[in-house]
Scaffold this motif. Sequence first.
Motif, PDB file in Angstrom:
ATOM      1  N   LYS A  42      -5.907  -4.828  62.605  1.00  0.00           N
ATOM      2  CA  LYS A  42      -6.009  -4.618  61.165  1.00  0.00           C
ATOM      3  C   LYS A  42      -5.122  -3.446  60.751  1.00  0.00           C
ATOM      4  O   LYS A  42      -4.796  -2.580  61.562  1.00  0.00           O
ATOM      5  CB  LYS A  42      -7.455  -4.314  60.761  1.00  0.00           C
ATOM      6  N   THR A  43      -4.742  -3.422  59.496  1.00  0.00           N
ATOM      7  CA  THR A  43      -4.073  -2.244  58.955  1.00  0.00           C
ATOM      8  C   THR A  43      -5.151  -1.236  58.543  1.00  0.00           C
ATOM      9  O   THR A  43      -6.318  -1.605  58.348  1.00  0.00           O
ATOM     10  CB  THR A  43      -3.227  -2.594  57.728  1.00  0.00           C
ATOM     11  N   PRO A  44      -4.803   0.041  58.371  1.00  0.00           N
ATOM     12  CA  PRO A  44      -5.793   1.005  57.877  1.00  0.00           C
ATOM     13  C   PRO A  44      -6.398   0.588  56.543  1.00  0.00           C
ATOM     14  O   PRO A  44      -7.592   0.810  56.304  1.00  0.00           O
ATOM     15  CB  PRO A  44      -4.981   2.302  57.749  1.00  0.00           C
ATOM     16  N   LEU A  45      -5.603  -0.017  55.666  1.00  0.00           N
ATOM     17  CA  LEU A  45      -6.113  -0.474  54.378  1.00  0.00           C
ATOM     18  C   LEU A  45      -7.121  -1.598  54.559  1.00  0.00           C
ATOM     19  O   LEU A  45      -8.134  -1.659  53.854  1.00  0.00           O
ATOM     20  CB  LEU A  45      -4.954  -0.929  53.495  1.00  0.00           C
ATOM     21  N   GLU A  46      -6.873  -2.501  55.497  1.00  0.00           N
ATOM     22  CA  GLU A  46      -7.826  -3.585  55.772  1.00  0.00           C
ATOM     23  C   GLU A  46      -9.104  -3.055  56.399  1.00  0.00           C
ATOM     24  O   GLU A  46     -10.197  -3.584  56.178  1.00  0.00           O
ATOM     25  CB  GLU A  46      -7.184  -4.614  56.696  1.00  0.00           C
ATOM     26  N   TYR A  47      -8.983  -2.004  57.195  1.00  0.00           N
ATOM     27  CA  TYR A  47     -10.123  -1.445  57.917  1.00  0.00           C
ATOM     28  C   TYR A  47     -10.999  -0.574  57.024  1.00  0.00           C
ATOM     29  O   TYR A  47     -12.212  -0.498  57.209  1.00  0.00           O
ATOM     30  CB  TYR A  47      -9.612  -0.621  59.103  1.00  0.00           C
ATOM     31  N   GLY A  52      -1.043  18.002  49.521  1.00  0.00           N
ATOM     32  CA  GLY A  52      -0.065  17.077  50.075  1.00  0.00           C
ATOM     33  C   GLY A  52      -0.367  16.685  51.507  1.00  0.00           C
ATOM     34  O   GLY A  52       0.454  16.036  52.153  1.00  0.00           O
ATOM     35  N   THR A  53      -1.553  17.050  52.025  1.00  0.00           N
ATOM     36  CA  THR A  53      -1.971  16.664  53.373  1.00  0.00           C
ATOM     37  C   THR A  53      -3.251  15.841  53.266  1.00  0.00           C
ATOM     38  O   THR A  53      -3.757  15.568  52.170  1.00  0.00           O
ATOM     39  CB  THR A  53      -2.222  17.901  54.255  1.00  0.00           C
ATOM     40  N   ILE A  54      -3.814  15.490  54.424  1.00  0.00           N
ATOM     41  CA  ILE A  54      -5.077  14.736  54.406  1.00  0.00           C
ATOM     42  C   ILE A  54      -6.238  15.611  53.944  1.00  0.00           C
ATOM     43  O   ILE A  54      -7.334  15.109  53.689  1.00  0.00           O
ATOM     44  CB  ILE A  54      -5.396  14.121  55.785  1.00  0.00           C
ATOM     45  N   GLU A 108      -0.112  12.155  48.617  1.00  0.00           N
ATOM     46  CA  GLU A 108       0.751  12.171  49.800  1.00  0.00           C
ATOM     47  C   GLU A 108      -0.014  11.931  51.097  1.00  0.00           C
ATOM     48  O   GLU A 108       0.581  11.674  52.145  1.00  0.00           O
ATOM     49  CB  GLU A 108       1.458  13.536  49.872  1.00  0.00           C
ATOM     50  N   ALA A 109      -1.352  11.992  51.045  1.00  0.00           N
ATOM     51  CA  ALA A 109      -2.164  12.062  52.259  1.00  0.00           C
ATOM     52  C   ALA A 109      -1.918  10.912  53.231  1.00  0.00           C
ATOM     53  O   ALA A 109      -1.846  11.120  54.445  1.00  0.00           O
ATOM     54  CB  ALA A 109      -3.645  12.116  51.881  1.00  0.00           C
ATOM     55  N   ILE A 131      -7.238   6.324  57.332  1.00  0.00           N
ATOM     56  CA  ILE A 131      -8.385   5.560  56.832  1.00  0.00           C
ATOM     57  C   ILE A 131      -9.238   6.420  55.912  1.00  0.00           C
ATOM     58  O   ILE A 131      -9.634   5.991  54.816  1.00  0.00           O
ATOM     59  CB  ILE A 131      -9.221   5.029  58.015  1.00  0.00           C
ATOM     60  N   ASN A 132      -9.521   7.653  56.343  1.00  0.00           N
ATOM     61  CA  ASN A 132     -10.336   8.550  55.517  1.00  0.00           C
ATOM     62  C   ASN A 132      -9.652   8.858  54.193  1.00  0.00           C
ATOM     63  O   ASN A 132     -10.312   8.979  53.154  1.00  0.00           O
ATOM     64  CB  ASN A 132     -10.620   9.849  56.279  1.00  0.00           C
ATOM     65  N   SER A 133      -8.332   8.996  54.229  1.00  0.00           N
ATOM     66  CA  SER A 133      -7.593   9.282  53.001  1.00  0.00           C
ATOM     67  C   SER A 133      -7.670   8.104  52.033  1.00  0.00           C
ATOM     68  O   SER A 133      -7.870   8.282  50.824  1.00  0.00           O
ATOM     69  CB  SER A 133      -6.134   9.598  53.323  1.00  0.00           C
TER      70      SER A 133
END
Length: 315
Positions: free
Chosen positions: A12-17, A189-191, A217-218, A232-234
């Motif tokens: 899966k992609t992070p967006l799918e997960y 600009g980071t997570i 940007e995360a 994923i968290n971002s």
Amino acid sequence: MADEPVSSLGGKTPLEYAHTPALDKLARIGRCGSLQTVPDGFYPGSEVAILTILGYEPSSLPAGRGPLEASGLGIPIPEGYTAMRYLTDAGDFNIKELRSRFKDCTFIPIAATKGICIAPSNDVATLAKLSDIAFWSGDSYRTYPPLTSIHHTEDGTPLKTVIIGAVPLLHGIAIEIGADWIKPEHATGTIHTDFKGKGEAAVRALDDYDLVIVHVEACDFASHARDVNGKINSIESIDKHIISPLLEIVTTTESDLAIAVMSDHPSLCESGCHSSGNSPFVYFRQGIDGDNLKRFSEKSVRNGSLASISDIYKL
């Protein structure tokens, strides 16, 4: 936020997960597409992708992000000079030594190992041969048509625009296209950026602006670090703290507000690099017929009704 399948996520992609109820609702009630945001022949950088999304033609696009970042940092670029990014992995890198060697160049660190270099164009080739530092994304200063020359309100008045972000590139874009700039106090600009602060800033800005652009940007930061969990968290934080409150306003108030969500370009967790692949997009305003997709993801939006960026401006 766009990516390719990640082996540690079972393909899966992070967006799918990720858990993204607001994005998924948008996919059901809005119009979706998988769109090319980087014109053929261009490097898939944010400077190219974002300006393309905003309606700038390829002839207007920069060859590199250096001058826009310099503008965002308040650094002037003299005529005949090139603005570049630099990056070094050398633990003993000494910026003072570099400055003494290249006296006509200006080196402005923006982190311990990276920064902006403003160099006479005839020094660029020499700098490129250095072994312990890499230079890229260079260009001379150029001007851009103001955004109001491309878009305007229905009665023809200038489109009052603000960009909410944290990184110098977006500040530079705001300056060069004639948009206002808001940097929330704890945006980084980071997570570890203040997702909630960006969402609150966007909600407040709706009262004063015709177009509110929120840049985060995360996800790109996490991709370059190959930090799958951070990405994923971002994505989940963006969904909860930025998209959800804006979607609530758009769906529950009687107004002509619209919401659009887009990845400017894919950033790949497994390689740490950008990609020229298509980006998922979703748009909603009251009164349009939705695509009724179950999820917002790189794959699902291929079944949406939008085929090109120009379709966005017909909605």
